[in-house]
Design a protein around this motif. Structure first.
Motif, short mmCIF file in Angstrom:
data_model
loop_
_atom_site.label_atom_id
_atom_site.label_comp_id
_atom_site.label_asym_id
_atom_site.label_seq_id
_atom_site.Cartn_x
_atom_site.Cartn_y
_atom_site.Cartn_z
N PHE A 33 0.80 -1.22 0.00
CA PHE A 33 0.00 0.00 0.00
C PHE A 33 0.84 1.28 0.00
O PHE A 33 0.46 2.29 -0.56
N VAL A 34 1.98 1.24 0.67
CA VAL A 34 2.80 2.44 0.81
C VAL A 34 4.18 2.26 0.18
O VAL A 34 4.63 3.05 -0.65
N GLY A 35 4.89 1.18 0.56
CA GLY A 35 6.27 0.99 0.14
C GLY A 35 6.44 0.82 -1.35
O GLY A 35 7.52 1.12 -1.90
N SER A 36 5.41 0.34 -2.06
CA SER A 36 5.53 0.15 -3.51
C SER A 36 5.80 1.46 -4.23
O SER A 36 6.39 1.47 -5.32
N PHE A 212 11.55 -8.47 -0.66
CA PHE A 212 11.31 -8.63 0.78
C PHE A 212 9.85 -8.34 1.15
O PHE A 212 9.42 -8.69 2.24
N SER A 213 9.10 -7.71 0.22
CA SER A 213 7.69 -7.45 0.52
C SER A 213 6.86 -8.73 0.46
O SER A 213 5.74 -8.76 0.95
N PHE A 214 7.42 -9.80 -0.14
CA PHE A 214 6.70 -11.07 -0.22
C PHE A 214 6.95 -11.96 0.99
O PHE A 214 6.35 -13.03 1.09
N MET A 215 7.85 -11.55 1.88
CA MET A 215 8.15 -12.36 3.06
C MET A 215 6.87 -12.53 3.89
O MET A 215 6.17 -11.56 4.19
N HIS A 264 5.89 11.03 -10.31
CA HIS A 264 4.98 11.86 -9.49
C HIS A 264 5.50 11.87 -8.05
O HIS A 264 5.76 10.82 -7.46
N SER A 265 5.64 13.04 -7.48
CA SER A 265 6.23 13.17 -6.13
C SER A 265 5.44 12.43 -5.06
O SER A 265 6.00 11.97 -4.06
N GLY A 266 4.15 12.28 -5.24
CA GLY A 266 3.31 11.65 -4.23
C GLY A 266 3.58 10.18 -4.02
O GLY A 266 3.34 9.64 -2.94
N LEU A 267 4.11 9.49 -5.05
CA LEU A 267 4.34 8.05 -4.94
C LEU A 267 5.29 7.72 -3.79
O LEU A 267 5.03 6.82 -2.99
N ALA A 268 6.40 8.46 -3.70
CA ALA A 268 7.36 8.20 -2.64
C ALA A 268 6.98 8.88 -1.33
O ALA A 268 7.32 8.40 -0.25
N GLU A 269 6.23 10.00 -1.42
CA GLU A 269 5.92 10.77 -0.22
C GLU A 269 4.74 10.21 0.56
O GLU A 269 4.80 10.11 1.79
N SER A 272 1.69 4.79 -3.08
CA SER A 272 1.08 4.64 -4.40
C SER A 272 -0.44 4.65 -4.37
O SER A 272 -1.10 5.30 -5.20
N TYR A 273 -1.03 3.97 -3.40
CA TYR A 273 -2.49 3.86 -3.37
C TYR A 273 -3.15 5.23 -3.12
O TYR A 273 -4.11 5.59 -3.80
N GLN A 274 -2.65 5.95 -2.15
CA GLN A 274 -3.25 7.25 -1.84
C GLN A 274 -3.10 8.21 -3.03
O GLN A 274 -4.03 8.95 -3.35
#
Length: 463
Positions: A33-36, A212-215, A264-269, A272-274
């Motif tokens: 939800f966020v780290g991607s 590591f997100s699949f762990m 897009h700056s929002g992806l990292a800030e 991605s979902y938001q």
């Protein structure tokens, strides 16, 4: 809960629906939800290649693990199989490393959940929320495995509904069916410096992040040992892992990179979902994502506590952890293993507050490559156990595809990735820290094995 340990056996209290939902949503965490967003910002639309490669690795590893788990369900899972296939030192080492990984996850996820709650209730300190959340989930894990299964069932159901809702909205946005959406079509897959804007090097770096997100996918083989029909549940969960990764990761990430420019700056800030929901014109997007992420991290914390306690219980059963860890209550709960795991997590939190920053950073870095070591041990164990089965003329009910070629391919791939991490400055500390920790654990394992040998020799002399 009885305070008197009456056995050292676990209860088979997990129902089929618990195992099914755990297998479906166990791989969905805050990383999606966020780290991607960080991975997308790093590799651009080609991050899809990174997720596909990491997902393929997980599918193959799960197939190998399931082959061993169907033949011999065990709450120690790959640690027990490594003990049998490679040697005591391997099972001892990977079991303790895996326990350590999840012990560190507990305070990290509790802190993430507490940060969200603190933003809603600023008068309550983050540490207070962290303490309450951890204690509550510890208490639920102390009563019976059904509590863990029930909590995880509802956590997982909400995560699945959230993903499906996002996919439906994303598809509608692509076809221009959302009236207030600022985005439509799939042009962003190629119109911002192309599909591969930062080259294959960036894709490789993103793959190291996404892997590591699949762990957590492997937890179902641990949990299935506490169900009535573990072989059937493991087979069912493993057969569904391909569509789970395809739907939850590949399709949802495809929608993100198709609808929003990768830079897009929002992806990292903000994640991605938001970012996508905001551009779709969905009201209260931040609140919606915060609630889903809160549930996701709470679910991960719940699973971390469960998994750490079961691995410690298994180590205790094999004589590789304090004997108290294998004690269970009347309801079949390894209560000492639960409390020892929670206690270790609180010590990690304490170290974060009182120790120098470099100390806690090293603790975090020491878990950085454990996922890959777990995958490597699973592959080597499956290779050796299948060879033993072939030599003994035994039939294997659930088989790894294209044995031994795919198994060897996985082993070579993992070793190559570990080598790349060692070369890259951004991941070198993780490799070195995990390597140092692994050497210390191996030394401890060899010491334990030597002590056992001396004790056995002493018993033979006495008899």
């Amino acid at each position: 809960m009885s305070s008197t340990p009456i056995s050292s056996e676990l209860d088979q209290g997990l129902k089929p629906r618990h195992i099914t939902m755990l297998s479906i949503a166990g791989v969905i965490g805050a990383g999606l939800f966020v780290g991607s967003g960080h991975a997308i910002a790093e590799a651009g639309p080609a991050v899809l290649l990174a997720y596909a490669a990491a997902g393929t690795l997980v599918v193959l590893v799960m197939r190998m693990l399931a082959e061993m788990a169907v033949a011999s369900p065990d709450t120690g899972s790959f640690s027990t199989y490594a003990d049998r296939a490679i040697g005591h030192w391997a099972g001892f080492t990977i079991g303790w490393l895996y326990w350590w990984f999840w012990v560190l996850v507990i305070p990290l996820e509790a802190n993430a959940a507490a940060t969200i709650l603190h933003a809603w209730f600023p008068n309550v300190a983050i540490w207070a929320f962290t303490l309450v959340i951890t204690l509550l989930l510890t208490v639920t894990n102390l009563f019976s495995v059904k509590n863990y299964g029930e909590f995880e069932f509802w956590f997982a159901l909400i995560k699945v509904i959230a993903i499906i809702g996002f996919v439906v909205l994303g598809v509608a946005a692509i076809f221009g069916l959302l009236p207030n959406s600022q985005v439509s079509g799939v042009s962003h897959l190629y119109d911002t410096q192309g599909f591969l804007p930062n080259g294959m090097g960036a894709v490789l770096a993103a793959m190291l992040t996404t892997m590591f997100s699949f762990m957590g996918t492997e937890i179902v083989t641990i949990a299935a040992a506490e169900s009535k029909d573990p072989e059937k549940q493991i087979t069912k969960a493993t057969n569904s892992v391909i569509w789970r990764i395809s739907l939850f990761y590949l399709l949802s990430i495809f929608l993100v990179v198709a609808l929003v420019p990768w830079n897009h700056s929002g992806l990292a800030e903000v994640g991605s979902y938001q970012t996508v929901l905001d551009m779709m014109g969905i009201p209260n997007a931040k609140m919606i994502v915060d609630i889903v992420v809160l549930i996701a991290v709470t679910s991960c914390l719940n699973s971390a506590l469960y998994t750490a306690s079961r691995m410690l219980f298994s180590l205790g059963k094999r004589g590789d952890a304090p004997a108290v860890a294998k004690r269970t209550t009347q309801s079949g709960t390894p209560y000492w293993a639960v409390m020892l795991s929670t206690g270790a997590a609180f010590l990690a939190v304490f170290a974060n507050y009182v120790a120098p920053a470099a100390v806690f950073d090293f603790l975090l870095a020491s878990s950085g490559a454990i996922a890959l070591l777990v995958y490597l041990v699973i592959a080597v164990s499956q290779l050796r156990m299948r060879q033993k089965s072939i030599a003994a003329g035994e039939s294997v009910a659930f088989q790894m595809w294209l044995f031994p070629w795919l198994t060897w391919a996985v082993i070579v791939f993992i070793v190559a990735v570990l080598g790349v991490m060692l070369i890259q400055e951004s991941h070198r500390v993780e490799i070195l820290a995990t390597g140092l920790l692994s050497l210390l654990v191996v030394a401890a394992g060899l010491f334990v094995a030597r002590r056992r040998k001396i004790e056995r020799a002493g018993k033979v002399v006495l008899s």
